[in-house]
Design a protein around this motif. Structure first.
Motif, short mmCIF file in Angstrom:
data_model
loop_
_atom_site.label_atom_id
_atom_site.label_comp_id
_atom_site.label_asym_id
_atom_site.label_seq_id
_atom_site.Cartn_x
_atom_site.Cartn_y
_atom_site.Cartn_z
N VAL A 61 0.95 -1.45 -0.09
CA VAL A 61 -0.19 -0.03 0.11
C VAL A 61 1.10 1.33 -0.20
O VAL A 61 0.64 2.35 -0.70
CB VAL A 61 -0.87 0.05 1.47
N ALA A 64 2.39 1.69 -3.35
CA ALA A 64 0.68 2.31 -4.30
C ALA A 64 0.64 3.42 -4.42
O ALA A 64 0.47 4.03 -4.83
CB ALA A 64 -0.36 1.26 -4.44
N TYR A 65 0.79 4.13 -2.75
CA TYR A 65 0.77 5.46 -2.63
C TYR A 65 1.36 6.33 -2.96
O TYR A 65 1.41 7.30 -3.74
CB TYR A 65 0.71 5.84 -1.26
N THR A 68 0.90 6.32 -7.31
CA THR A 68 -0.10 6.66 -7.54
C THR A 68 -0.55 7.81 -7.37
O THR A 68 -1.62 8.14 -7.99
CB THR A 68 -1.54 5.30 -7.55
N ASP A 69 0.42 8.78 -6.29
CA ASP A 69 -0.21 10.12 -5.46
C ASP A 69 0.23 10.91 -6.26
O ASP A 69 1.28 10.95 -7.86
CB ASP A 69 0.14 10.41 -4.70
N SER A 181 -11.34 1.83 -1.80
CA SER A 181 -9.43 1.67 -2.44
C SER A 181 -8.42 0.57 -2.82
O SER A 181 -7.72 0.02 -2.98
CB SER A 181 -8.27 2.76 -3.00
N ALA A 183 -6.97 0.95 0.37
CA ALA A 183 -5.57 1.89 1.24
C ALA A 183 -5.99 1.13 2.84
O ALA A 183 -4.52 1.26 3.59
CB ALA A 183 -5.80 3.35 0.66
N ILE A 207 -5.26 1.45 -6.26
CA ILE A 207 -4.31 1.13 -4.67
C ILE A 207 -4.83 -0.83 -5.39
O ILE A 207 -4.01 -1.07 -5.53
CB ILE A 207 -4.73 1.46 -3.79
#
Length: 256
Positions: A61, A64-65, A68-69, A181, A183, A207
């Motif tokens: 996670v 991915a944060y 993809t942020d 998502s 998260a 996510i």
């Protein structure tokens, strides 16, 4: 053009490294959730996850944060509010190029931090496919997740053409996506009805899908089927964001 603007953004990130480090401190939520779920699983596995699996999940996670942020909604909102958008509309390059460059310019710093975390997550997850195939799928999912998030940010930011500020809508988006998502917890922990809702919303592709690929929850043909759905979602959302943007720009030009 994108490369030049992205390089400028990278230099700004390096110059304002203290601000970047402060942003990294906002990524504590996955770590808080990791501690919480470890406490829940003190007496045994829960929802198909044991302590090692949930650790790999929340490490994924964080990755991915990081990858993809984006901040496009703030840039769009500010450009509309201050009139800076007029400057970009006079340029031969589309404003989307500037927003994309701002996002990509931060990627080298984010990759530098996320790759060791990704390695730790992969080390704790089962190997469902060949490692290189899995890595290709993971980075494809992360790239598409970023593109989907960017499209949603531009879409929400474009509301600023009709409303004074679109950031309130973004706050609602942030809260909703944090739940749907994956998260805060795996989507499989949701009740069946909410799982069905999450399955048709784009949040899971930002996510949950990259995380599930990192942790080896999908293998074989399922990987490519999910990636195809993610690509289709990305294309549709980017087209819709472009359409709303075009309508908003016409209104912006008409009213000055």
């Amino acid at each position: 053009m994108i490369g030049t603007l992205a390089f400028i953004r990278l230099r700004e990130t390096v110059a304002h490294r203290a601000e970047f480090l402060l942003w990294l401190m906002t990524l504590t939520m996955p770590l808080v959730m990791l501690v919480f779920w470890h406490a829940v699983m003190a007496d045994g596995a829960f929802g198909g996850y044991d302590a090692a699996a949930i650790t790999a999940y929340f490490l994924a996670v964080v990755v991915a944060y990081l990858l993809t942020d984006c901040d496009a909604v703030w840039n769009v909102n500010e450009d509309i509010r201050t009139g800076t958008l007029s400057f970009w509309l006079l340029k031969p390059a589309h404003p989307f190029i500037n927003y994309t460059a701002c996002t990509l310019g931060e990627m080298p710093a984010r990759l530098l931090i996320s790759l060791p975390i990704l390695s730790a997550a992969l080390a704790q997850a089962p190997l469902a496919d060949d490692l290189w195939v899995r890595l290709i799928a993971i980075f494809a999912a992360l790239a598409m997740g970023l593109a989907i998030n960017q499209a949603l940010h531009i879409l929400i930011g474009s509301v600023g053409f009709w409303a004074k500020r679109s950031l309130m809508l973004h706050r609602f988006y942030a809260v909703t996506s944090s739940v749907l998502s994956g998260a805060m917890f795996p989507l499989s922990f949701l009740p069946r009805g909410l799982q069905d809702i999450a399955a048709v919303l784009p949040f899971r592709f930002i996510i949950a899908l990259p995380v599930e690929l990192i942790t080896g929850r999908h293998g074989g043909g399922d990987v490519w089927r999910l990636l195809a759905l993610q690509v289709g979602t990305c294309v549709l959302l980017n087209f819709f964001a472009w359409f709303v943007w075009r309508r908003g720009v016409r209104r912006y030009e008409a009213y000055g």
